[in-house]
Scaffold this motif. Structure first.
Motif, short mmCIF file in Angstrom:
data_model
loop_
_atom_site.label_atom_id
_atom_site.label_comp_id
_atom_site.label_asym_id
_atom_site.label_seq_id
_atom_site.Cartn_x
_atom_site.Cartn_y
_atom_site.Cartn_z
N ARG A 281 143.74 40.42 90.94
CA ARG A 281 144.38 41.72 90.95
C ARG A 281 145.37 41.85 89.80
O ARG A 281 145.92 40.87 89.30
CB ARG A 281 145.13 41.92 92.27
N LYS A 282 145.59 43.08 89.39
CA LYS A 282 146.56 43.40 88.35
C LYS A 282 147.92 42.79 88.70
O LYS A 282 148.40 42.94 89.81
CB LYS A 282 146.69 44.91 88.21
N ALA A 283 148.51 42.09 87.74
CA ALA A 283 149.76 41.39 87.99
C ALA A 283 150.96 42.15 87.42
O ALA A 283 150.80 43.04 86.58
CB ALA A 283 149.71 39.99 87.37
N ALA B 195 144.09 55.37 83.00
CA ALA B 195 145.00 54.97 84.07
C ALA B 195 144.37 53.88 84.93
O ALA B 195 143.15 53.81 85.08
CB ALA B 195 145.36 56.18 84.93
N TYR B 196 145.23 53.04 85.49
CA TYR B 196 144.76 52.01 86.42
C TYR B 196 144.59 52.63 87.80
O TYR B 196 145.48 53.32 88.30
CB TYR B 196 145.77 50.86 86.48
N ARG B 197 143.44 52.38 88.40
CA ARG B 197 143.17 52.91 89.73
C ARG B 197 143.41 51.83 90.77
O ARG B 197 142.70 50.83 90.81
CB ARG B 197 141.73 53.42 89.82
N GLU B 198 144.41 52.05 91.60
CA GLU B 198 144.72 51.10 92.66
C GLU B 198 143.62 51.17 93.72
O GLU B 198 143.20 52.25 94.12
CB GLU B 198 146.07 51.43 93.29
N THR B 199 143.12 50.02 94.14
CA THR B 199 142.06 49.98 95.14
C THR B 199 142.62 49.48 96.47
O THR B 199 143.73 48.95 96.55
CB THR B 199 140.92 49.03 94.69
N SER B 200 141.82 49.66 97.51
CA SER B 200 142.22 49.19 98.84
C SER B 200 141.88 47.71 99.03
O SER B 200 142.12 47.15 100.10
CB SER B 200 141.51 50.02 99.92
N ARG C 295 139.91 51.76 82.73
CA ARG C 295 140.93 50.83 82.24
C ARG C 295 140.42 49.39 82.32
O ARG C 295 140.57 48.62 81.37
CB ARG C 295 142.21 51.00 83.08
N ASN C 296 139.82 49.02 83.44
CA ASN C 296 139.32 47.65 83.59
C ASN C 296 138.22 47.35 82.58
O ASN C 296 138.15 46.24 82.04
CB ASN C 296 138.82 47.41 85.02
N PHE C 297 137.36 48.33 82.33
CA PHE C 297 136.29 48.14 81.34
C PHE C 297 136.89 47.85 79.96
O PHE C 297 136.42 46.96 79.24
CB PHE C 297 135.41 49.39 81.27
N ALA C 298 137.93 48.59 79.60
CA ALA C 298 138.58 48.39 78.31
C ALA C 298 139.18 46.98 78.22
O ALA C 298 139.10 46.32 77.17
CB ALA C 298 139.68 49.43 78.11
N HIS D 11 147.69 44.71 83.04
CA HIS D 11 147.29 46.12 83.02
C HIS D 11 146.04 46.43 83.83
O HIS D 11 145.63 47.60 83.90
CB HIS D 11 147.10 46.60 81.58
N GLY D 12 145.42 45.42 84.42
CA GLY D 12 144.24 45.71 85.21
C GLY D 12 143.71 44.49 85.93
O GLY D 12 144.21 43.37 85.76
#
Length: 260
Positions: free
Chosen positions: A225-227, A59-64, A2-5, A218-219
């Protein structure tokens, strides 16, 4: 993925804006536009559309990760925008040297500086503040909700500025192809408060800002960070559209009427 897109979408909208403004700025300098100019413009649009489709199916992958560059940006804004003096020198130096080569070069640089500054200011406006915003004051139902969703740039990147910018660039290209000069009256006594090239160029910065609303919603983006933006940010883009898209559309219509 998603972030790459979304990174690709940002690159695509920059290509669209830069190549489109090159077409605008060089209207009087060419007999017919080189094929590469509008091919690059089209490539930018394809990248934006393709990235949108990709972002919808990934899908957006939530990170720590807890660090958010938004915090550093907010601190910088609160400190009244401190900037390294050498950076300022590097930015201003080309403007100081340009007149020794030609005054036309200076004016060209000013146009690109204003465009870049407007884009950066728009992106900073979207990134500043809280990452998650309250949207409670913008809850509507029925036809009003459907209408607002059509122009909600958190849901799609196809904003009014982008559509109108395509029409303007298409008009410039076709006027050269069909040998129909556009009488935009950029001399000393314009009919209007602004001119089509100036209005369209400023509008392209709004186009980038409106597209960025979708991107950051969206990412993640370069450490930001995604808002979850409120509709208030979208309304700020619409407010800009009232002052930029309306006059640009009127100027485009009047320009074609006068030219034909």
């Amino acid at each position: 993925m998603r972030n790459f897109a979304l990174y690709m979408m940002f690159i695509g909208i920059l290509i669209t804006a830069i190549s489109g403004n090159w077409i605008i700025f060089n209207y009087d300098n060419v007999t017919i536009y080189p094929k590469a100019s509008y091919v690059i413009f089209a490539i930018g649009l394809v990248i934006v559309a393709g990235a949108f489709v990709m972002s919808r199916f990934t899908a957006y992958r939530e990170t720590s990760r807890t660090v958010d560059n938004r915090d550093a940006l907010n601190r910088w804004l609160m400190a009244n925008y401190p900037v390294n003096k050498w950076l300022i020198v590097l930015i201003i130096l080309p403007l100081l040297l340009a007149p020794f080569y030609s005054w036309s070069l200076l004016f060209k640089l000013l146009k690109w500086y204003i465009l870049a500054g407007s884009m950066i200011a728009g992106i900073i406006f979207i990134l500043q503040g809280e990452r998650v915003e309250d949207d409670a004051d913008w809850q509507y139902k029925g036809k009003t909700k459907k209408m607002l969703e059509l122009i909600d740039y958190r849901k799609h990147p196809f904003n009014i500025s982008l559509i109108l910018f395509i029409l303007v660039i298409g008009s410039f290209i076709l006027s050269k192809q069909w040998n129909i000069p556009l009488h935009m009256d950029v001399g000393g006594n314009p009919y209007y408060v602004t001119t089509l090239p100036i209005s369209a160029s400023v509008m392209s910065a709004l186009m980038v800002m409106s597209t960025f609303i979708y991107i950051i919603n969206h990412g993640d983006f370069f450490g930001f960070r995604k808002a979850e933006l409120s509709y208030e940010r979208v309304m700020a883009a619409h407010f800009g559209e009232i002052f930029m898209c309306g006059p640009t559309l009127c100027l485009l219509i009047f320009t074609w009427i006068i030219s034909l």
